[in-house]
Design a protein around this motif. Structure first.
Motif, PDB file in Angstrom:
ATOM      1  N   LEU A 148      44.014 -76.144  18.329  1.00  0.00           N
ATOM      2  CA  LEU A 148      43.572 -77.387  18.966  1.00  0.00           C
ATOM      3  C   LEU A 148      42.126 -77.269  19.444  1.00  0.00           C
ATOM      4  CD1 LEU A 148      46.791 -78.251  20.998  1.00  0.00           C
ATOM      5  CD2 LEU A 148      45.883 -79.538  19.063  1.00  0.00           C
ATOM      6  N   HIS A 149      41.798 -76.124  20.034  1.00  0.00           N
ATOM      7  CA  HIS A 149      40.424 -75.907  20.497  1.00  0.00           C
ATOM      8  C   HIS A 149      39.459 -75.821  19.318  1.00  0.00           C
ATOM      9  CE1 HIS A 149      41.079 -75.693  24.753  1.00  0.00           C
ATOM     10  NE2 HIS A 149      41.900 -74.666  24.681  1.00  0.00           N
ATOM     11  N   GLN A 150      39.885 -75.229  18.226  1.00  0.00           N
ATOM     12  CA  GLN A 150      39.039 -75.171  17.028  1.00  0.00           C
ATOM     13  C   GLN A 150      38.720 -76.575  16.529  1.00  0.00           C
ATOM     14  OE1 GLN A 150      41.594 -72.648  14.587  1.00  0.00           O
ATOM     15  NE2 GLN A 150      40.069 -71.022  14.621  1.00  0.00           N
ATOM     16  N   MET A 151      39.745 -77.416  16.456  1.00  0.00           N
ATOM     17  CA  MET A 151      39.542 -78.781  15.974  1.00  0.00           C
ATOM     18  C   MET A 151      38.648 -79.571  16.925  1.00  0.00           C
ATOM     19  SD  MET A 151      40.192 -80.714  13.412  1.00  0.00           S
ATOM     20  CE  MET A 151      41.647 -80.077  12.580  1.00  0.00           C
ATOM     21  N   GLN A 152      38.818 -79.349  18.230  1.00  0.00           N
ATOM     22  CA  GLN A 152      37.977 -80.050  19.200  1.00  0.00           C
ATOM     23  C   GLN A 152      36.526 -79.590  19.080  1.00  0.00           C
ATOM     24  OE1 GLN A 152      38.437 -82.641  20.702  1.00  0.00           O
ATOM     25  NE2 GLN A 152      38.302 -82.584  22.928  1.00  0.00           N
ATOM     26  N   ASN A 173      43.684 -81.143   7.395  1.00  0.00           N
ATOM     27  CA  ASN A 173      43.761 -80.255   8.554  1.00  0.00           C
ATOM     28  C   ASN A 173      44.356 -80.977   9.755  1.00  0.00           C
ATOM     29  OD1 ASN A 173      42.586 -78.118   7.133  1.00  0.00           O
ATOM     30  ND2 ASN A 173      40.520 -78.806   7.614  1.00  0.00           N
ATOM     31  N   TRP A 174      44.054 -82.268   9.878  1.00  0.00           N
ATOM     32  CA  TRP A 174      44.646 -83.064  10.957  1.00  0.00           C
ATOM     33  C   TRP A 174      46.148 -83.216  10.732  1.00  0.00           C
ATOM     34  CZ3 TRP A 174      42.681 -84.635  15.520  1.00  0.00           C
ATOM     35  CH2 TRP A 174      41.287 -84.550  15.695  1.00  0.00           C
ATOM     36  N   ASP A 175      46.538 -83.430   9.493  1.00  0.00           N
ATOM     37  CA  ASP A 175      47.968 -83.561   9.194  1.00  0.00           C
ATOM     38  C   ASP A 175      48.712 -82.267   9.497  1.00  0.00           C
ATOM     39  OD1 ASP A 175      47.461 -86.133   8.319  1.00  0.00           O
ATOM     40  OD2 ASP A 175      47.275 -85.555   6.211  1.00  0.00           O
ATOM     41  N   LYS A 176      48.118 -81.144   9.106  1.00  0.00           N
ATOM     42  CA  LYS A 176      48.749 -79.849   9.364  1.00  0.00           C
ATOM     43  C   LYS A 176      48.838 -79.573  10.863  1.00  0.00           C
ATOM     44  CE  LYS A 176      47.255 -77.693   5.025  1.00  0.00           C
ATOM     45  NZ  LYS A 176      46.404 -76.636   4.416  1.00  0.00           N
ATOM     46  N   LEU A 177      47.794 -79.963  11.592  1.00  0.00           N
ATOM     47  CA  LEU A 177      47.789 -79.745  13.033  1.00  0.00           C
ATOM     48  C   LEU A 177      48.861 -80.604  13.706  1.00  0.00           C
ATOM     49  CD1 LEU A 177      46.394 -78.229  15.317  1.00  0.00           C
ATOM     50  CD2 LEU A 177      44.769 -80.114  15.507  1.00  0.00           C
ATOM     51  N   ALA A 178      49.004 -81.853  13.265  1.00  0.00           N
ATOM     52  CA  ALA A 178      50.035 -82.730  13.820  1.00  0.00           C
ATOM     53  C   ALA A 178      51.431 -82.179  13.522  1.00  0.00           C
ATOM     54  CB  ALA A 178      49.893 -84.135  13.246  1.00  0.00           C
ATOM     55  N   GLU A 179      51.597 -81.625  12.326  1.00  0.00           N
ATOM     56  CA  GLU A 179      52.885 -81.016  11.974  1.00  0.00           C
ATOM     57  C   GLU A 179      53.183 -79.811  12.858  1.00  0.00           C
ATOM     58  OE1 GLU A 179      54.750 -78.540   8.218  1.00  0.00           O
ATOM     59  OE2 GLU A 179      53.362 -80.190   7.801  1.00  0.00           O
ATOM     60  N   GLU A 180      52.153 -79.006  13.129  1.00  0.00           N
ATOM     61  CA  GLU A 180      52.337 -77.836  13.986  1.00  0.00           C
ATOM     62  C   GLU A 180      52.656 -78.241  15.420  1.00  0.00           C
ATOM     63  OE1 GLU A 180      52.620 -73.819  14.999  1.00  0.00           O
ATOM     64  OE2 GLU A 180      52.665 -74.880  13.081  1.00  0.00           O
ATOM     65  N   VAL A 181      52.000 -79.294  15.908  1.00  0.00           N
ATOM     66  CA  VAL A 181      52.300 -79.796  17.257  1.00  0.00           C
ATOM     67  C   VAL A 181      53.756 -80.239  17.326  1.00  0.00           C
ATOM     68  CG1 VAL A 181      51.851 -81.677  18.870  1.00  0.00           C
ATOM     69  CG2 VAL A 181      49.942 -80.461  17.840  1.00  0.00           C
ATOM     70  N   THR A 182      54.213 -80.976  16.318  1.00  0.00           N
ATOM     71  CA  THR A 182      55.604 -81.432  16.282  1.00  0.00           C
ATOM     72  C   THR A 182      56.559 -80.252  16.250  1.00  0.00           C
ATOM     73  OG1 THR A 182      54.912 -83.392  15.036  1.00  0.00           O
ATOM     74  CG2 THR A 182      57.252 -82.873  15.031  1.00  0.00           C
ATOM     75  N   ARG A 183      56.239 -79.259  15.431  1.00  0.00           N
ATOM     76  CA  ARG A 183      57.106 -78.079  15.304  1.00  0.00           C
ATOM     77  C   ARG A 183      57.231 -77.335  16.629  1.00  0.00           C
ATOM     78  NH1 ARG A 183      58.673 -75.786  10.732  1.00  0.00           N
ATOM     79  NH2 ARG A 183      57.078 -76.928   9.555  1.00  0.00           N
TER      80      ARG A 183
END
Length: 382
Positions: free
Chosen positions: A187-191, A249-259
């Motif tokens: 999350l910090h990387q994406m920010q 990358n946003w899709d993968k991050l959203a999937e990881e947040v959900t997981r």
């Protein structure tokens, strides 16, 4: 009838449908042209009487015979459509109740599973309606609020707003760390990349010092790559690191947040109800075939403790280790569990009982020279 026959029938229906549509469009275009020609004659004058123009249009449309042209293709389509359900009925057993077993379900637990499914899918209004009608408000309502928070976080991420996700990750930092998750770093990387993408190099450096430096000892390579991005602050999309800006990358991050959200709730990433229904759909055809063979033996089916036929499910439905006895080549069951022998090798209980003559004597392990006392074997639980 084989499934490919069903597919052929389906393809035939779609082909007839396309032909019918194409013919209808052709007739409509023809009528449209004739009407436009008539309108142009009337509007232009040319000394023609509008009544004669309409009379001429009527004759042309009658000669075109649009209904007659459409009847042929529509008739062929109707014939194919009428045959298709019959082919389906021959290929699939419409009565699945034959494979049904009388099971005493815990209504409260079942309602909780269904409500949980609606909420984890984001269908909050449907979930609320289900709870209201099932009269299970008190025991089930507590499962809604965590999923509301999860979808609020995911909705913010769709607009590339990571603040809610970062707040949640910080609040659950210790739990995420205990689970071995690096979600907070991602999350910090994406920010960091979002700040840099907007062109603020100095703000990105400050953000990295504040939020990325704590991960330097364990994720140095990832952080070095991010630091390399600083050289291309104004044109990151044209840099060697452009793949970091991919929407995937946003899709993968959203999937990881959900997981991770589901993980902290003690829930699986996939809805248990969805998995159960999908697995049941795969298991249903062989069970129906078995029941057709066992017609008239419904009572025997109801009393069975184990499935009478092997069911091959996809790897997606394999959640537990499966032990097959190396001697009997049979899969372990509750009545025939895997047993650990004193030498460390494992056989199924029935194999051990046969080799030991019902525990009356010792026997040699089939895989090593050790003599085995059957009474000392211990049941294994995977």
């Amino acid at each position: 009838m084989e499934l490919n026959t069903v597919k052929d029938a389906f393809d035939r229906v779609t082909k007839k449908q396309k032909l019918s549509y194409s013919k209808a469009q052709e007739v409509i275009d023809l009528i449209h042209r004739e009407v436009n020609v008539a309108l142009e004659k009337i509007q232009s004058g040319h000394g023609s009487d509008w009544k004669s123009v309409l009379a001429e249009l009527k004759i042309k449309l009658k000669e075109t015979a649009p209904l007659t042209q459409l009847e042929g293709t529509q008739k062929d389509l109707n014939i194919s459509l009428s045959k298709y359900p019959k082919i389906l009925e021959k290929s699939f057993n419409p009565d699945i109740s034959k494979a049904y077993r009388n099971v005493d379900l815990d209504i409260e637990t079942t309602n909780e599973i269904i409500a949980n499914h609606f909420y984890r899918q984001g269908l909050f209004e449907v979930g609320d309606c289900f709870i209201l009608e099932s009269m299970e408000q008190e025991p089930v309502m507590s499962i809604k609020s965590p999923y509301v928070q999860m979808y609020e976080v995911l909705e913010s991420m769709r607009t590339q707003n990571l603040e809610p996700a970062l707040t949640w990750a910080s609040a659950n930092s210790s739990k995420l760390h205990a689970n071995g998750s690096d979600l907070k770093l991602k999350l910090h990387q994406m920010q960091f990349l979002e700040i840099l993408r907007k062109g603020s190099q100095s703000d990105a450096i400050l953000y990295a010092r504040a939020h990325l430096s704590p991960f330097a000892t364990t994720h140095m390579i990832e952080i070095q790559k991010l630091m390399g991005c600083l050289l291309f602050a104004q044109k990151l999309n044209q840099s060697p690191y452009s793949e970091l800006l991919s929407s995937m990358n946003w899709d993968k991050l959203a999937e990881e947040v959900t997981r991770q959200f589901c993980n902290l709730l003690g829930q699986s990433y996939e809805s248990p109800l969805s998995v159960t229904v999908a697995a049941g759909s795969q298991a249903l055809p062989p069970l129906l075939k078995f029941m057709n063979v066992m017609s008239g033996k419904k009572q025997e089916w109801q009393s069975m403790k184990q499935l009478p036929v092997p069911l091959e499910l996809d790897d997606d439905f394999q959640f537990h280790s499966i032990f097959v006895c190396p001697v009997s080549k049979e899969q372990a069951t509750e009545d025939n569990p895997p047993m650990l022998m004193s030498c460390g090798h494992v056989l199924c209980k029935q194999s051990i009982m046969k080799m030991s003559k019902n525990v009356s004597k010792t026997f040699k392990c089939p895989y090593c020279p050790n003599e085995i006392n059957a009474s000392q074997c211990k049941q294994l639980n995977f």
